[in-house]
Write a protein that holds these residues in place. Structure first.
Motif, mmCIF file in Angstrom:
data_model
loop_
_atom_site.group_PDB
_atom_site.id
_atom_site.type_symbol
_atom_site.label_atom_id
_atom_site.label_comp_id
_atom_site.label_asym_id
_atom_site.label_seq_id
_atom_site.Cartn_x
_atom_site.Cartn_y
_atom_site.Cartn_z
ATOM 1 N N PRO A 1 1.273 -3.756 7.057
ATOM 2 C CA PRO A 1 2.105 -4.961 6.939
ATOM 3 C C PRO A 1 1.302 -6.096 6.316
ATOM 4 O O PRO A 1 0.118 -6.279 6.623
ATOM 5 C CB PRO A 1 2.476 -5.284 8.398
ATOM 6 N N GLU A 2 1.935 -6.821 5.415
ATOM 7 C CA GLU A 2 1.276 -7.932 4.735
ATOM 8 C C GLU A 2 0.685 -8.899 5.756
ATOM 9 O O GLU A 2 1.313 -9.227 6.766
ATOM 10 C CB GLU A 2 2.274 -8.674 3.844
ATOM 11 N N GLY A 3 -0.534 -9.342 5.487
ATOM 12 C CA GLY A 3 -1.197 -10.286 6.370
ATOM 13 C C GLY A 3 -2.108 -9.637 7.391
ATOM 14 O O GLY A 3 -2.873 -10.340 8.067
ATOM 15 N N GLU A 4 -2.057 -8.307 7.526
ATOM 16 C CA GLU A 4 -2.924 -7.610 8.458
ATOM 17 C C GLU A 4 -4.030 -6.889 7.696
ATOM 18 O O GLU A 4 -3.927 -6.638 6.494
ATOM 19 C CB GLU A 4 -2.111 -6.612 9.299
ATOM 20 N N THR A 5 -5.080 -6.544 8.412
ATOM 21 C CA THR A 5 -6.191 -5.807 7.820
ATOM 22 C C THR A 5 -5.830 -4.343 7.697
ATOM 23 O O THR A 5 -5.340 -3.726 8.646
ATOM 24 C CB THR A 5 -7.451 -5.950 8.694
ATOM 25 N N ALA A 6 -6.048 -3.775 6.512
ATOM 26 C CA ALA A 6 -5.742 -2.372 6.308
ATOM 27 C C ALA A 6 -6.629 -1.505 7.186
ATOM 28 O O ALA A 6 -7.851 -1.661 7.202
ATOM 29 C CB ALA A 6 -5.940 -1.998 4.840
ATOM 30 N N GLN A 7 -6.015 -0.614 7.949
ATOM 31 C CA GLN A 7 -6.763 0.316 8.776
ATOM 32 C C GLN A 7 -5.952 1.578 8.992
ATOM 33 O O GLN A 7 -4.727 1.569 8.921
ATOM 34 C CB GLN A 7 -7.143 -0.314 10.107
ATOM 35 N N MET A 8 -6.645 2.691 9.226
ATOM 36 C CA MET A 8 -5.977 3.966 9.462
ATOM 37 C C MET A 8 -5.175 3.889 10.754
ATOM 38 O O MET A 8 -5.561 3.214 11.713
ATOM 39 C CB MET A 8 -7.013 5.094 9.538
#
Length: 596
Positions: A448-455
């Motif tokens: 989701p936009e605004g969050e840190t990309a993580q598995m």
């Protein structure tokens, strides 16, 4: 051409009786190359109830390949479940999977330890090569244990048969759905092994009278590891560049339309292996018109299907996508979309009218090359099946009602006419082991936009997205990677509103859709905008959305969504582009927001 065919892709398969199998294994037998495509056995509801036993098994073949399979109580492999709206389904699933690794693995050891500690399959959440569960792809049933919950439900080989029991909603759209396991981290292995089967919700002819009285065929297209991985391309194929492998050993897109594919294909388990692609055989009465229901049960492969006669593409009549008739929006009762090409991504289904070849001629079902991007798998041009006219061809077991009573029109407002309460933005991205090698991705994200990309973390206590039942939202889904991804969400269907930077006129519901890949020389990331329907009270609970390329899903390209009851005091999460509050009502929802 409609965008689902331009930005999507998929297709075709059928099944054989046990006597026709040239099996290397009696646990998961398979038909011979070049065989006649047979229909899967049917399990039908009786007096409104479908009560059946299913057993999942696996085997390791002499060539080292792994097979997975479902059997019913009579020994039929991958039976088709046939139900009507309002029916009750009771499935007793027995896990007979065995550890095929031969040596203790970290996963297997963890699984054995976890089994001794957990007695409840509803809460064990054990994800291992010998665990299993069932997902009923496309059906609008509750995400609860014993119904369609896959975050925590995990059945072990030592468990007694696990009972799934749920009701097909009275307003479920008639069409094709499917079942398969959904064990995180191992979904690709089980699906590539063949663990899948079709579900038919009867009544398509009541929704679209264009198919009334037609014979029906069910085809399941599956992919699998290459039978001849070291074979050079056929001499009939023009020379192609040297092939690259991605981090999993799959062949990367050559960009030529040829070369070694990432995976072999089969049609109702009849294999069509690289490099010769000896086609399976589909027998039809000369000139007979049929309704084909085609499921792409592939774990990785996009399909782009065409029927060829003397090299010329023939029209087929598309009437349904992803289990939902295309006239659901109030279109004509005899709607047919005539086209020469059908594309469906992994997980999708298409239902269409086919006219068989005349006596003395044949037609060829082929899948044409799919541009998956420089980081995607190679899906080249290849044959799948020969349509052969046979005067005494077997009658189809199913023939649709010639004089059906029309389905009553839905009193639910058409999704495209409902204003969304909120707009959210999500994006696909990947982490490369080698920034200079687009085939080296080892982590995959859907963020989701605004969050840190993580598995994706199966043990996370907080869902990635929270919404309220009874609402409708618009989601903008962006692709920041250099390969195509197939967005899928459990429990519901959605409507494509925009693609390629502009609005589209495609009033058809889907549960899976492609998001085009990013080309590095362009400033903007490609995106689609879809209208998500959270109005059905059946979907209250927590479930998943993910890329339906299962290697990507297994490696983290997934998220969870919680649908709150309409009267819940909790609020929806606010990671969207507007919140739907009085001060930010998303009133300008028809104006495309920025895509980057």
């Amino acid at each position: 051409m409609i965008v689902c065919l331009r930005a999507t892709l998929a297709f075709s398969v059928t099944l054989c009786s046990l006597s026709a199998f040239s099996a290397a294994s009696d646990r998961c037998p398979r038909p011979a190359i070049g065989g006649v495509v047979r229909e899967p056995a049917d399990l039908r509801s009786v007096n409104g109830v479908l009560d059946a036993n299913l057993t999942i098994r696996n085997s390791k073949e002499p060539d080292g390949s792994l097979r997975y399979c479902y059997f019913d109580g009579k020994g039929n492999e991958a039976p088709t479940l046939r139900v009507s709206p309002g029916d009750r389904v009771v499935l007793h699933l027995k896990n007979e999977l065995v550890d095929l690794e031969g040596t203790p693995s970290a996963h297997a050891a963890h699984a054995r330890e976890a089994v001794t500690k957990s007695k409840d399959p509803c809460s064990s959440a054990i994800m291992s090569p010998i665990a299993t569960n069932l997902h009923f792809h496309g059906l609008t049933i509750p995400p609860k244990c014993h119904q369609d919950e896959v975050l925590h439900t995990s059945i072990q080989p030592g468990d007694p048969p696990f009972t799934y029991e749920f009701q097909i909603p009275a307003d479920e759209s008639p069409g094709m759905y499917w079942y398969h396991p959904h064990i995180h981290g191992f979904a690709k292995t089980e699906l590539l092994g063949g663990a899948s089967g079709a579900i038919i919700v009867e009544g398509t002819e009541r929704a679209d009278k264009a198919v009334a009285g037609l014979a029906e065929r069910v085809f399941v297209v599956r992919d699998q590891d290459l039978l001849y991985p070291d074979a050079p391309p056929s001499k009939k194929e023009s020379a192609v560049p040297a092939l690259l492998l991605d981090s999993d050993g799959d062949t990367v897109n050559t960009g030529t339309g040829g070369g070694r594919p990432a995976k072999d294909l089969s049609i109702n388990f009849v294999p069509v292996p690289y490099p010769e692609y000896e086609p399976a055989v589909i027998e039809m009465k000369p000139g007979e018109k049929q309704l084909w229901r085609v499921l792409n049960a592939s774990g990785l492969t996009y399909l782009n299907l065409t029927l060829l006669r003397d090299g010329s593409a023939q029209e087929v009549g598309l009437i349904s996508l992803d289990g939902v008739p295309m006239n659901t929006n109030g279109g004509p009762a005899d709607f047919v979309y005539w086209t020469t090409r059908l594309g469906v991504p992994p997980g999708s289904r298409v239902e269409f009218i086919v006219s068989g070849p005349a006596a003395g001629t044949t037609e060829m079902l082929v899948t044409r090359t799919v541009d998956t991007g420089p980081g995607g798998e190679n899906d080249p041009n290849r044959a799948l099946a020969v349509l052969k006219p046979v005067a005494n061809a077997s009658e189809s077991r199913v023939k649709l009602d010639a004089k059906p009573q029309p389905l009553p029109r839905s009193n639910k407002q058409w999704l495209g006419d409902v204003a969304p309460v909120r707009v959210r933005k999500l994006y696909f991205s990947e982490k490369l082991q080698d920034p200079n090698n687009p085939a080296s991705a080892d982590e995959f994200y859907l963020t989701p936009e605004g969050e840190t990309a993580q598995m994706f973390d199966m043990n996370a206590k907080t869902p990635n997205i929270v919404v309220k039942q009874g609402t409708v939202e618009d989601w903008i889904i962006e692709n920041r990677s250099n390969e195509v991804h197939a967005f899928h969400i459990h429990q519901l269907h959605f409507l494509l509103m925009e693609s390629g930077g502009g609005p589209v006129d495609e009033p058809y519901l889907r549960d899976t859709i492609n998001v085009p890949y990013h080309q590095g020389n362009l400033p903007d990331f490609p995106a689609i905008r879809v209208r998500m329907d959270f109005r059905d009270p059946n979907i209250v609970g927590t479930f998943l959305y993910h890329c339906h390329l299962l290697d990507h899903e297994d490696k983290g390209m997934m998220g969870s969504i919680e649908v709150l009851p309409a009267d819940s005091p909790r609020q929806a999460s606010k990671n969207g582009l507007c919140t739907g509050t009085e001060s930010d009502p998303c009133s300008n929802f028809n104006t495309p927001p920025p895509t980057k």
